[in-house]
Scaffold this active site. Structure first.
Site, PDB file in Angstrom:
ATOM      1  N   LYS A 128       9.417  -5.051  -6.357  1.00  0.00           N
ATOM      2  CA  LYS A 128       8.299  -5.847  -5.826  1.00  0.00           C
ATOM      3  C   LYS A 128       8.354  -5.759  -4.312  1.00  0.00           C
ATOM      4  CE  LYS A 128       4.928  -8.617  -7.127  1.00  0.00           C
ATOM      5  NZ  LYS A 128       4.103  -8.611  -8.345  1.00  0.00           N
ATOM      6  N   ASP A 168      -1.079  -7.113  -5.899  1.00  0.00           N
ATOM      7  CA  ASP A 168      -0.691  -8.462  -6.327  1.00  0.00           C
ATOM      8  C   ASP A 168      -1.552  -9.389  -5.471  1.00  0.00           C
ATOM      9  OD1 ASP A 168       1.504 -10.031  -7.964  1.00  0.00           O
ATOM     10  OD2 ASP A 168       1.515 -11.005  -6.021  1.00  0.00           O
TER      11      ASP A 168
END
Ligand code: NDP
Length: 447
Positions: A128, A168
Site C-alpha cells: 500500500k 484508493d
C-alpha cells in the site's frame, strides 16, 4: 503451548516496535485474535518467527515529494510505499492521497491487503502507498504536477513483476493517468501492467471502476442468501460518496434495494425514495462537488450537515467511506433500528467496539478484507489482460468478479465453521487468508 500468552507476547512486541501507529495496532490485533483458533489446532504456525515476519513489512519506503503550486510556491509532501509481503506474487495495493496519511495508516492498509489479496485466490502479494497530499481544492495542473513528482521517486520501486499500485481514497482515474504518464516517460516503455485502474483505451479493464462497490454488494447478496434473505426490497445505508460508495449504490439499487442514505465528510443525505445514481456520479465524478449539492438538484432528499448517517433506519449497512467511521454507539443505533447485515466496503470502517456490538446483537458482519476484495481482484484481472494483451467484455469480467466474491464468501463461511465459530466471517476471512500466506512463507523458507 499457551496460545493466549503467546499471542499476547506477539502483540506486545508489535506495540513496542511500532509506537504511535494505532491503526496498525488495531489491524494486527484483530488478525491475532483470529489466529488464536489456528494456533490451538496447528501450533507450528508460531514457529520460525512466522508471525513476527508476517507483521514486519518486507520494505518501507518514505520519500520527499516537492511540487510547485499555481502561485509558484514550492510545496513539500511526504510519499510512502510499504511493500508488506510478496510471498504470493508482486506487491499489490492502492495509493491513498489524503492529509491524514502517515506511515501507520499505510502499514495498516498494507497489512490488511496481504490477507485480502490471498482471499481473492489470485497470485498477488500485499502492499500500500500514498501521500499526505490533499487533492481537495487543488487545480487539475496542481494534481498533475504532484502526481509527476510522486512518480519520479516511486518509479524505481515498482514494476509489473515487482509492485503494482492502484487507486484508493483521493486517487481515481485522473490521478492514475498522470502517474502512468510519468512512469512511461521515465522508463521509455509502455508497460501497462505496472499500474491498475487505467483508462480503457490504454490498458484498463472494464468493471475495475465499479468493482469494489459491486463486489461488496455481491458479497452482501451471498451473506443474505445464506439466511434466505434478499437485497430486493431491502433498505440500505451506504456511507461515503466516492468510488466504492457510488458503485455499491448503483448495484444495490439494480438488485432492487433502496439506498436510503449516503454521505461525505461534511454530513449525510437521506434519500427515502432511493438515489439518482446518474446525478450523484455527475456531481461527484464529473463536477467534483459535495453531497450537499445533490439535494439542490433533486426532490425528496435532505442534507444533514454534520449528521450521523448511522441513525437512519435500514436492513443493511455498507460503510464505504473510511477507517473507524462506525463506532460502538453507531453500531447500537443500527441494531436498534433493525439492521441485520453489515459489510465493509471501506477498509476497517468499523471499530473493535462496533464489531463486538454486531456479535452480541447477532448481526452478520463481513470485514473489508473479504467484502471489499472485488477491487483488487479486478485489478489482478486487469494485470491478466495486460499480460496477454487482451481486453475482456464487461459481462465476462463482471462474471469473474461475481464468482470471486462468491468464492470468498464460501471460503470465509466454511473456514468459520471448521473452527467452530459459524457465521463469524472475521475469523473465517482472517484464517482463510492467513493459512495460504503462511503455508507459502513456510515453503519459501526464512527470508
Ligand atoms: P474516494 O476518495 O473515492 O471516496 C472516499 C469517500 O469517503 C468520499 O465520499 C469522502 O468524502 C468520504 N469520507 C472520507 N472521510 C470521511 C469521514 N471521516 N466521514 C465520512 N465520509 C468520509 O475513496 P474510495 O471510495 O476509493 O475509498 C473508500 C474506502 O474504500 C477507503 O477505506 C478505501 O481504502 C477502501 N477501498 C477502496 C478500494 C477502491 O478500489 N477504490 C478498494 C478497496 C477498499 P469527502 O470527499 O468529504 O472526503
Amino acid at each position: 503451548m499457551d496460545v493466549d500468552s503467546t499471542v499476547k507476547g506477539f502483540y506486545e512486541q508489535i506495540l513496542q516496535r511500532n509506537a504511535g501507529e494505532p491503526e496498525f495496532h488495531q489491524a494486527v490485533s484483530e488478525v491475532l485474535a483470529s489466529l488464536r483458533y489456528v494456533l490451538r489446532k496447528d501450533p507450528h504456525y508460531a514457529d520460525n518467527g512466522l508471525i513476527q515476519r508476517l507483521t514486519e513489512p518486507e520494505r518501507q519506503i518514505i520519500f520527499r515529494v516537492p511540487w510547485i503550486d499555481d502561485q509558484g510556491q514550492v510545496q513539500v509532501n511526504r510519499g510512502f510505499r510499504v511493500q508488506f509481503n510478496s510471498v504470493l506474487g508482486p506487491y499489490k495495493g492502492g495509493l491513498r492521497f489524503h492529509p491524514s496519511v502517515n506511515l501507520g495508516i499505510i502499514k495498516f492498509l498494507g497489512f490488511e491487503q496481504i490477507f485480502k489479496n490471498s482471499l481473492t485466490g489470485l497470485p498477488i502479494g500485499g502492499g500500500k502507498g500514498g501521500s499526505d497530499f490533499d487533492p481537495k481544492g487543488k487545480s487539475d495542473m496542481e494534481i498533475m504536477r504532484f502526481c509527476q513528482s510522486f512518480m519520479t521517486e516511486l518509479e524505481r520501486h515498482i514494476g509489473d513483476k515487482v509492485d503494482v499500485p492502484a487507486g484508493d481514497i483521493g486517487v481515481g482515474g485522473r490521478e492514475i493517468g498522470y502517474l502512468f504518464g510519468q512512469y512511461r516517460r521515465m522508463t521509455g516503455r509502455h508497460v501497462s501492467g505496472t499500474l491498475t485502474g487505467k483508462g480503457l483505451t490504454w490498458g484498463g479493464s472494464l468493471v475495475r471502476t465499479e468493482a469494489t462497490g459491486y463486489g461488496c454488494v455481491y458479497f452482501t447478496q451471498e451473506m443474505m442468501a445464506s439466511r434466505g434473505d434478499r437485497l430486493h426490497g431491502a433498505k440500505v445505508i451506504i456511507s461515503g460518496s466516492g468510488n466504492v460508495a457510488i458503485y455499491a449504490i448503483e448495484k444495490a439499487q439494480e438488485l432492487g434495494a433502496t439506498v436510503v442514505a449516503f454521505s461525505d465528510s461534511s454530513g449525510y443525505v437521506s434519500t427515502p425514495d432511493g438515489v439518482d445514481v446518474e446525478l450523484l456520479r455527475d456531481i461527484k465524478e464529473v463536477r467534483r462537488l459535495r453531497v450537499s449539492d445533490y439535494v439542490k438538484e433533486t426532490n425528496g432528499a435532505t442534507f444533514h450537515k454534520g449528521g450521523n448517517i448511522w441513525e437512519t433506519e435500514a436492513d443493511v449497512a455498507l460503510p464505504c467511506a473510511t477507517q473507524n467511521e462506525l463506532d460502538g454507539e453507531a453500531a447500537k443505533l443500527l441494531a436498534d433500528h433493525g439492521v441485520k447485515y453489515v459489510a465493509e466496503g471501506a477498509n476497517m470502517p468499523c471499530t473493535h467496539d462496533a464489531i463486538q456490538v454486531f456479535k452480541k446483537r447477532k448481526i452478520d458482519f463481513a470485514p473489508g478484507k473479504a467484502a471489499n476484495a472485488g477491487g483488487v481482484a479486478t485489478s489482478a484481472l486487469e494485470m491478466q489482460q495486460n499480460a496477454s494483451r487482451d481486453s475482456w467484455t464487461f459481462e465476462y469480467t463482471d462474471k469473474r468478479l461475481r464468482d470471486i466474491m462468491r468464492n470468498i464468501f464460501k471460503n470465509a463461511a466454511r473456514t468459520a465453521e471448521d473452527y467452530d465459530v459459524p457465521r463469524d466471517f472475521v475469523v473465517g476471512a482472517n484464517i482463510a487468508g492467513f493459512k495460504k500466506v503462511a503455508d507459502a512463507m513456510i515453503a519459501q523458507g526464512v527470508i
